[in-house]
Design a protein around this motif. Structure first.
Motif, mmCIF file in Angstrom:
data_model
loop_
_atom_site.group_PDB
_atom_site.id
_atom_site.type_symbol
_atom_site.label_atom_id
_atom_site.label_comp_id
_atom_site.label_asym_id
_atom_site.label_seq_id
_atom_site.Cartn_x
_atom_site.Cartn_y
_atom_site.Cartn_z
ATOM 1 N N THR A 125 3.418 -43.630 -22.482
ATOM 2 C CA THR A 125 4.105 -43.177 -23.676
ATOM 3 C C THR A 125 3.624 -44.002 -24.864
ATOM 4 O O THR A 125 3.662 -45.223 -24.824
ATOM 5 C CB THR A 125 5.632 -43.273 -23.515
ATOM 6 N N ILE A 153 13.517 -35.690 -16.653
ATOM 7 C CA ILE A 153 12.222 -35.532 -17.306
ATOM 8 C C ILE A 153 11.458 -34.465 -16.534
ATOM 9 O O ILE A 153 11.084 -34.673 -15.376
ATOM 10 C CB ILE A 153 11.475 -36.875 -17.339
ATOM 11 N N SER A 186 2.127 -33.712 -17.625
ATOM 12 C CA SER A 186 2.641 -34.120 -18.932
ATOM 13 C C SER A 186 4.135 -33.791 -18.957
ATOM 14 O O SER A 186 4.614 -32.930 -18.223
ATOM 15 C CB SER A 186 1.920 -33.384 -20.060
ATOM 16 N N VAL A 187 4.869 -34.497 -19.797
ATOM 17 C CA VAL A 187 6.308 -34.259 -19.944
ATOM 18 C C VAL A 187 6.491 -32.983 -20.761
ATOM 19 O O VAL A 187 6.051 -32.913 -21.912
ATOM 20 C CB VAL A 187 6.989 -35.461 -20.620
ATOM 21 N N SER A 188 7.132 -31.971 -20.162
ATOM 22 C CA SER A 188 7.330 -30.704 -20.874
ATOM 23 C C SER A 188 8.663 -30.662 -21.612
ATOM 24 O O SER A 188 8.758 -30.038 -22.664
ATOM 25 C CB SER A 188 7.194 -29.517 -19.929
ATOM 26 N N SER A 189 9.691 -31.305 -21.067
ATOM 27 C CA SER A 189 10.988 -31.381 -21.745
ATOM 28 C C SER A 189 11.822 -32.479 -21.086
ATOM 29 O O SER A 189 11.513 -32.929 -19.982
ATOM 30 C CB SER A 189 11.733 -30.035 -21.699
ATOM 31 N N ILE A 190 12.867 -32.894 -21.797
ATOM 32 C CA ILE A 190 13.751 -33.959 -21.305
ATOM 33 C C ILE A 190 15.196 -33.567 -21.606
ATOM 34 O O ILE A 190 15.504 -33.140 -22.720
ATOM 35 C CB ILE A 190 13.456 -35.313 -21.978
ATOM 36 N N SER A 222 15.109 -26.338 -16.961
ATOM 37 C CA SER A 222 13.859 -26.984 -17.354
ATOM 38 C C SER A 222 13.211 -26.363 -18.592
ATOM 39 O O SER A 222 12.323 -26.980 -19.162
ATOM 40 C CB SER A 222 12.854 -26.933 -16.194
ATOM 41 N N TYR A 279 10.811 -24.546 -19.067
ATOM 42 C CA TYR A 279 9.467 -24.089 -18.712
ATOM 43 C C TYR A 279 9.268 -24.246 -17.207
ATOM 44 O O TYR A 279 9.984 -24.992 -16.557
ATOM 45 C CB TYR A 279 8.395 -24.924 -19.432
ATOM 46 N N ARG A 333 8.744 -39.305 -24.441
ATOM 47 C CA ARG A 333 8.814 -38.093 -25.242
ATOM 48 C C ARG A 333 8.053 -36.946 -24.580
ATOM 49 O O ARG A 333 7.203 -37.166 -23.718
ATOM 50 C CB ARG A 333 8.175 -38.329 -26.627
ATOM 51 N N GLU A 334 8.310 -35.729 -25.038
ATOM 52 C CA GLU A 334 7.528 -34.580 -24.606
ATOM 53 C C GLU A 334 6.067 -34.840 -24.919
ATOM 54 O O GLU A 334 5.741 -35.406 -25.970
ATOM 55 C CB GLU A 334 8.008 -33.315 -25.306
ATOM 56 N N GLY A 335 5.185 -34.460 -23.992
ATOM 57 C CA GLY A 335 3.757 -34.672 -24.168
ATOM 58 C C GLY A 335 3.241 -35.953 -23.536
ATOM 59 O O GLY A 335 2.038 -36.105 -23.333
#
Length: 166
Positions: free
Chosen positions: A49, A107, A114-118, A132, A134, A153-155
């Motif tokens: 991150t 997460i 990659s992190v798509s959402s939290i 989720s 996605y 974070r996302e991404g």
């Protein structure tokens, strides 16, 4: 210039031997009560991150039964611990907090890790459905507030050598 996760961690002094050796390490048992998680394998992963590489000890939920149990009835979990739920292919995930005694950060991890959402600081014991958004290949659950503490974070990228391709 933004470096991919592995190159960033390597540039920061996290060696390839360390990354390759994560699966062979022996993370300590810390979630309480530990006997509820005795049938789960243990591993480690790294969340990349910003300009940080953060290592977490994780319980691995590989099958339907383990994913259904998750962290139910766990009373405490250190900030460097969590659980990763792995799925054989990307799916839309719906979870709840029924019988989960601690707040969690969920997460959601895309197929490229990659992190798509939290979803942050879930409400313990809630039967509200948490989605989720996605299709994801994995979900990393950490203690409530840990995502904000480490600015996840996302991404952001997840490095998990036990899962092929990360």
């Amino acid at each position: 210039m933004k470096l991919p996760g592995r190159q960033l961690c390597k540039a920061m002094g996290v060696s390839w031997l360390f990354l390759a050796g994560l699966a062979n390490s022996n993370p300590g048992q810390a979630a309480e009560p530990a006997d509820l998680l005795r049938d789960f394998s243990r591993d480690q992963l790294i969340v990349v991150t910003g300009f940080r590489c953060i290592r977490f000890n994780v319980y691995v939920a590989n099958d339907r039964e383990q994913r259904a149990q998750g962290l139910m009835y766990i009373r405490s979990m250190p900030a460097d611990e969590g659980m990763i739920f792995l799925y054989p292919e990307p799916v839309l995930i719906s979870m709840w907090m029924k019988n989960t005694l601690i707040s969690l950060d969920m997460i959601f991890i895309a197929s490229d890790f990659s992190v798509s959402s939290i979803i942050k600081e879930t409400e313990p014991m809630s039967e509200a459905i948490l989605d989720s958004e996605y299709r994801v290949l994995a979900v990393l659950e950490l203690g409530g507030g840990v995502a904000d503490y480490y600015a996840i974070r996302e991404g952001d990228q997840i490095i998990f050598p036990a899962a092929s391709g990360t």
